[in-house]
Design a protein around this motif. Sequence first.
Motif, PDB file in Angstrom:
ATOM      1  N   TYR A   1       0.709  -1.256  -0.004  1.00 59.01           N
ATOM      2  CA  TYR A   1       0.038   0.091   0.211  1.00 59.01           C
ATOM      3  C   TYR A   1       0.981   1.377  -0.012  1.00 59.01           C
ATOM      4  N   LYS A   2       0.965   1.964  -1.195  1.00 58.89           N
ATOM      5  CA  LYS A   2       1.964   3.001  -1.286  1.00 58.89           C
ATOM      6  C   LYS A   2       1.006   4.328  -1.660  1.00 58.89           C
ATOM      7  N   ASP A   3       0.018   4.153  -2.235  1.00 58.00           N
ATOM      8  CA  ASP A   3      -0.718   5.419  -2.779  1.00 58.00           C
ATOM      9  C   ASP A   3      -1.760   5.727  -1.765  1.00 58.00           C
ATOM     10  N   LEU A   4      -1.343   6.861  -1.013  1.00 59.40           N
ATOM     11  CA  LEU A   4      -2.443   7.170  -0.001  1.00 59.40           C
ATOM     12  C   LEU A   4      -3.553   7.785  -0.663  1.00 59.40           C
ATOM     13  N   SER A   5      -3.464   8.283  -1.792  1.00 59.48           N
ATOM     14  CA  SER A   5      -4.769   8.825  -2.369  1.00 59.48           C
ATOM     15  C   SER A   5      -5.790   7.778  -2.627  1.00 59.48           C
ATOM     16  N   LYS A   6      -5.502   6.588  -2.459  1.00 55.98           N
ATOM     17  CA  LYS A   6      -6.618   5.544  -2.653  1.00 55.98           C
ATOM     18  C   LYS A   6      -6.998   4.848  -1.329  1.00 55.98           C
ATOM     19  N   ASN A   7      -7.906   4.484  -1.310  1.00 59.93           N
ATOM     20  CA  ASN A   7      -8.653   4.195  -0.028  1.00 59.93           C
ATOM     21  C   ASN A   7      -8.592   2.510   0.219  1.00 59.93           C
ATOM     22  N   ILE A   8      -8.046   2.194   1.496  1.00 56.01           N
ATOM     23  CA  ILE A   8      -8.299   0.974   1.997  1.00 56.01           C
ATOM     24  C   ILE A   8      -9.821   0.811   2.386  1.00 56.01           C
ATOM     25  N   ILE A   9     -10.549  -0.309   1.888  1.00 56.40           N
ATOM     26  CA  ILE A   9     -12.090  -0.613   2.269  1.00 56.40           C
ATOM     27  C   ILE A   9     -11.945  -1.494   3.136  1.00 56.40           C
ATOM     28  N   PHE A  10     -12.644  -1.293   4.399  1.00 56.17           N
ATOM     29  CA  PHE A  10     -13.139  -2.477   5.499  1.00 56.17           C
ATOM     30  C   PHE A  10     -14.387  -2.621   5.300  1.00 56.17           C
ATOM     31  N   THR A  11     -15.019  -4.098   5.236  1.00 54.99           N
ATOM     32  CA  THR A  11     -16.425  -4.256   5.023  1.00 54.99           C
ATOM     33  C   THR A  11     -16.979  -5.459   5.959  1.00 54.99           C
ATOM     34  N   LEU A  12     -17.785  -5.154   6.823  1.00 54.44           N
ATOM     35  CA  LEU A  12     -18.205  -6.148   7.836  1.00 54.44           C
ATOM     36  C   LEU A  12     -19.016  -7.339   7.001  1.00 54.44           C
ATOM     37  N   PRO A  13     -19.280  -8.467   7.914  1.00 47.70           N
ATOM     38  CA  PRO A  13     -20.231  -9.412   7.046  1.00 47.70           C
ATOM     39  C   PRO A  13     -21.538  -8.867   6.731  1.00 47.70           C
ATOM     40  N   ASP A  14     -21.977  -7.944   7.524  1.00 47.11           N
ATOM     41  CA  ASP A  14     -23.473  -7.454   7.233  1.00 47.11           C
ATOM     42  C   ASP A  14     -23.512  -6.566   5.992  1.00 47.11           C
ATOM     43  N   GLY A  15     -22.375  -5.951   5.344  1.00 46.44           N
ATOM     44  CA  GLY A  15     -22.235  -5.034   4.429  1.00 46.44           C
ATOM     45  C   GLY A  15     -21.818  -3.696   4.789  1.00 46.44           C
ATOM     46  N   ARG A  16     -21.784  -3.447   6.013  1.00 45.36           N
ATOM     47  CA  ARG A  16     -21.388  -1.767   6.300  1.00 45.36           C
ATOM     48  C   ARG A  16     -19.785  -1.962   6.188  1.00 45.36           C
ATOM     49  N   GLN A  17     -19.581  -0.606   5.489  1.00 48.26           N
ATOM     50  CA  GLN A  17     -18.318  -0.469   5.288  1.00 48.26           C
ATOM     51  C   GLN A  17     -17.589   0.942   5.698  1.00 48.26           C
ATOM     52  N   ARG A  18     -16.388   1.030   5.832  1.00 49.08           N
ATOM     53  CA  ARG A  18     -15.519   2.327   6.147  1.00 49.08           C
ATOM     54  C   ARG A  18     -14.291   2.265   5.253  1.00 49.08           C
ATOM     55  N   LYS A  19     -13.868   3.512   5.214  1.00 41.54           N
ATOM     56  CA  LYS A  19     -12.350   3.732   4.631  1.00 41.54           C
ATOM     57  C   LYS A  19     -11.709   3.524   6.029  1.00 41.54           C
ATOM     58  N   ALA A  20     -10.241   3.075   5.507  1.00 38.24           N
ATOM     59  CA  ALA A  20      -9.212   2.743   6.475  1.00 38.24           C
ATOM     60  C   ALA A  20      -8.116   3.120   6.087  1.00 38.24           C
ATOM     61  N   ARG A  21      -7.120   3.646   7.094  1.00 41.04           N
ATOM     62  CA  ARG A  21      -5.725   4.054   6.749  1.00 41.04           C
ATOM     63  C   ARG A  21      -4.837   3.434   8.008  1.00 41.04           C
ATOM     64  N   PRO A  22      -3.575   3.013   7.536  1.00 39.88           N
ATOM     65  CA  PRO A  22      -2.533   2.667   8.589  1.00 39.88           C
ATOM     66  C   PRO A  22      -2.192   3.475   9.534  1.00 39.88           C
ATOM     67  N   VAL A  23      -2.092   2.835  10.620  1.00 40.02           N
ATOM     68  CA  VAL A  23      -1.434   3.497  11.902  1.00 40.02           C
ATOM     69  C   VAL A  23      -0.113   3.032  12.249  1.00 40.02           C
ATOM     70  N   GLU A  24       0.143   1.639  12.201  1.00 40.45           N
ATOM     71  CA  GLU A  24       1.455   1.352  12.427  1.00 40.45           C
ATOM     72  C   GLU A  24       1.418  -0.274  12.046  1.00 40.45           C
ATOM     73  N   ASP A  25       2.731  -0.898  11.961  1.00 41.61           N
ATOM     74  CA  ASP A  25       2.748  -2.185  11.596  1.00 41.61           C
ATOM     75  C   ASP A  25       3.911  -2.901  12.122  1.00 41.61           C
ATOM     76  N   GLY A  26       4.043  -3.928  11.969  1.00 40.82           N
ATOM     77  CA  GLY A  26       5.285  -5.007  12.488  1.00 40.82           C
ATOM     78  C   GLY A  26       6.527  -4.923  11.497  1.00 40.82           C
ATOM     79  N   GLY A  27       6.019  -4.489  10.167  1.00 44.52           N
ATOM     80  CA  GLY A  27       7.273  -4.345   9.260  1.00 44.52           C
ATOM     81  C   GLY A  27       7.926  -5.415   8.798  1.00 44.52           C
ATOM     82  N   GLY A  28       7.333  -6.909   9.141  1.00 39.36           N
ATOM     83  CA  GLY A  28       7.679  -8.098   8.298  1.00 39.36           C
ATOM     84  C   GLY A  28       6.924  -9.243   8.753  1.00 39.36           C
ATOM     85  N   MET A  29       7.230 -10.284   8.346  1.00 39.68           N
ATOM     86  CA  MET A  29       6.419 -11.544   8.476  1.00 39.68           C
ATOM     87  C   MET A  29       6.904 -12.001   9.910  1.00 39.68           C
TER      88      MET A  29
END
Length: 263
Positions: A106-134
């Motif tokens: 995920y490099k292009d911050l102008s494009k949205n990550i989409i989170f969708t619940l099983p019931d169909g509700r959606q929200r846009k998401a952005r990264p906060v922090e991560d572990g950086g590797g496997m």
Amino acid sequence: MPASQFRLLLRSYKPAPKHWHPLCLSALVFICAALAQPASADPRLRWDEQAPAFLSAVGKLTVPGIRIESGYSRHVREDCSGTLLASRDNRPPRHVLTAWHCIEHYKDLSKNIIFTLPDGRQRKARPVEDGGGMRADWALLTLDSPLPLSWAADVHSRGGVSRQSELPQWRLTMAGFSGDAGLGADGEALTYHSHCGVIEVTDDHVNTNCLAYKGASGGAVFSVDEAGEATLRGVISAGDGQAMSAYMPLSRIRGRLRSLMSF
């Protein structure tokens, strides 16, 4: 990773290599694996309104990415899973836990990550922090607005693992949007495997006999007690789509998540 190498890894249960991505291999591998088994052999169930309430917190992630191949940028889409986490002080939840390798490209911050619940509700998401590797295959996302939900995974009050010997006693449920052509409906349906368990604990992952396919990465692993109470135990990280799936234990990052979610 060549199939022969992965079979060797399964036999030895050595710690996972840094770039171990069995759940992110070609979809064809996992479709063939699914077709090789009779439909009646699939131990998973498909989410519906009668499923355990805690599964309603597991959603689908659609991640736009950019990969560099032969010196050229190529736009790709990662289909993964994530779990809505409960906020402190009973505020509506707005954080999602997933796997690092789901947002690796995920490099292009102008494009949205989409989170969708099983019931169909959606929200846009952005990264906060991560572990950086496997070796630390986790990422925390924040939603553009909260998602009111009656059940979200609590990472604030649960204790960590006190003894590794307790792990094999857990009755696990693994849930994600597997992209198999069967129950997973090519990643459109949430599927879950209940009553599976731990095989081995390594330095990086916990290996289980739960079944999941490509697309389930970043999904949830719960332990469920006899009263039906669920506790989030980890993030789905890797697997072979046949006999073994691995997760990164939540106990190793619980303190970090608490800190990040306090802001």
